[in-house]
Design a protein around this motif. Structure first.
Motif, PDB file in Angstrom:
ATOM      1  N   MET A 153      -3.585   3.995   8.834  1.00 36.51           N
ATOM      2  CA  MET A 153      -2.347   4.068   8.174  1.00 36.51           C
ATOM      3  C   MET A 153      -1.219   3.939   9.349  1.00 36.51           C
ATOM      4  O   MET A 153      -0.296   2.989   8.517  1.00 36.51           O
ATOM      5  N   ALA A 154      -0.938   4.312  10.364  1.00 40.39           N
ATOM      6  CA  ALA A 154      -0.035   4.147  11.433  1.00 40.39           C
ATOM      7  C   ALA A 154       0.215   2.766  11.726  1.00 40.39           C
ATOM      8  O   ALA A 154       1.091   2.183  11.962  1.00 40.39           O
ATOM      9  N   GLU A 155      -1.224   2.197  11.872  1.00 42.71           N
ATOM     10  CA  GLU A 155      -1.210   0.972  12.333  1.00 42.71           C
ATOM     11  C   GLU A 155      -0.501  -0.031  11.342  1.00 42.71           C
ATOM     12  O   GLU A 155       0.182  -0.945  11.582  1.00 42.71           O
ATOM     13  N   GLY A 156      -0.777   0.000   9.889  1.00 48.79           N
ATOM     14  CA  GLY A 156      -0.322  -0.719   8.854  1.00 48.79           C
ATOM     15  C   GLY A 156       1.231  -0.645   8.914  1.00 48.79           C
ATOM     16  O   GLY A 156       2.122  -1.538   8.723  1.00 48.79           O
ATOM     17  N   ILE A 157       1.865   0.726   9.011  1.00 54.03           N
ATOM     18  CA  ILE A 157       3.197   0.809   9.290  1.00 54.03           C
ATOM     19  C   ILE A 157       3.748   0.052  10.448  1.00 54.03           C
ATOM     20  O   ILE A 157       4.818  -0.415  10.113  1.00 54.03           O
ATOM     21  N   ASN A 158       3.055   0.149  11.488  1.00 53.42           N
ATOM     22  CA  ASN A 158       3.685  -0.457  12.532  1.00 53.42           C
ATOM     23  C   ASN A 158       3.786  -1.998  12.241  1.00 53.42           C
ATOM     24  O   ASN A 158       4.549  -2.630  13.068  1.00 53.42           O
ATOM     25  N   ASN A 159       2.459  -2.458  11.901  1.00 54.01           N
ATOM     26  CA  ASN A 159       2.715  -3.887  11.330  1.00 54.01           C
ATOM     27  C   ASN A 159       3.832  -4.362  10.537  1.00 54.01           C
ATOM     28  O   ASN A 159       4.581  -5.464  10.599  1.00 54.01           O
ATOM     29  N   ILE A 160       4.070  -3.524   9.530  1.00 55.25           N
ATOM     30  CA  ILE A 160       5.120  -3.917   8.479  1.00 55.25           C
ATOM     31  C   ILE A 160       6.571  -3.875   9.466  1.00 55.25           C
ATOM     32  O   ILE A 160       7.375  -4.472   9.347  1.00 55.25           O
ATOM     33  N   ILE A 161       6.734  -2.854  10.182  1.00 55.75           N
ATOM     34  CA  ILE A 161       7.949  -2.636  11.178  1.00 55.75           C
ATOM     35  C   ILE A 161       8.272  -3.853  12.212  1.00 55.75           C
ATOM     36  O   ILE A 161       9.096  -4.353  12.061  1.00 55.75           O
ATOM     37  N   SER A 197       6.953  -6.860  11.494  1.00 58.10           N
ATOM     38  CA  SER A 197       7.386  -7.970  10.719  1.00 58.10           C
ATOM     39  C   SER A 197       8.746  -8.080  10.170  1.00 58.10           C
ATOM     40  O   SER A 197       9.381  -9.099  10.257  1.00 58.10           O
TER      41      SER A 197
END
Length: 92
Positions: free
Chosen positions: A1-9, A11
């Motif tokens: 889940m943290a990886e998904g948030i990091n990708n959003i940030i 982007s």
């Protein structure tokens, strides 16, 4: 889940950078400085347009309305003052 948030940030950071570059390019084309300035421009004495158009101006119709409103206000005050004076004289 943290990886998904990091990708959003990441982007959003890229989008922010591209928007800032586009704004800088547009400002340079317009002749404005690239750095944003806060407050009133120095040395020009310029007043924002909204204040220039509204500053100290009243239409003749507006002036008539205000004058009539003040006349009514003072007439009511005068009438109230005279009734208080006559009431006090009768009581004494």
């Amino acid at each position: 889940m943290a990886e998904g948030i990091n990708n959003i940030i990441a982007s959003l950071e890229r989008q922010k950078d591209s928007i800032e570059k586009a704004l800088t390019a547009l400002k340079e084309m317009d002749g404005a400085t690239a750095a944003p300035r806060r407050g009133r421009p120095r040395g020009t004495g310029a007043v924002p347009v909204a204040k220039q158009t509204r500053r100290g101006r009243i239409s003749p119709e507006g002036r008539k309305r205000l004058a009539e409103a003040m006349r009514r206000r003072w007439a009511v005050k005068r009438a109230a003052a005279t009734t208080r004076k006559t009431t006090k004289k009768k009581a004494a």
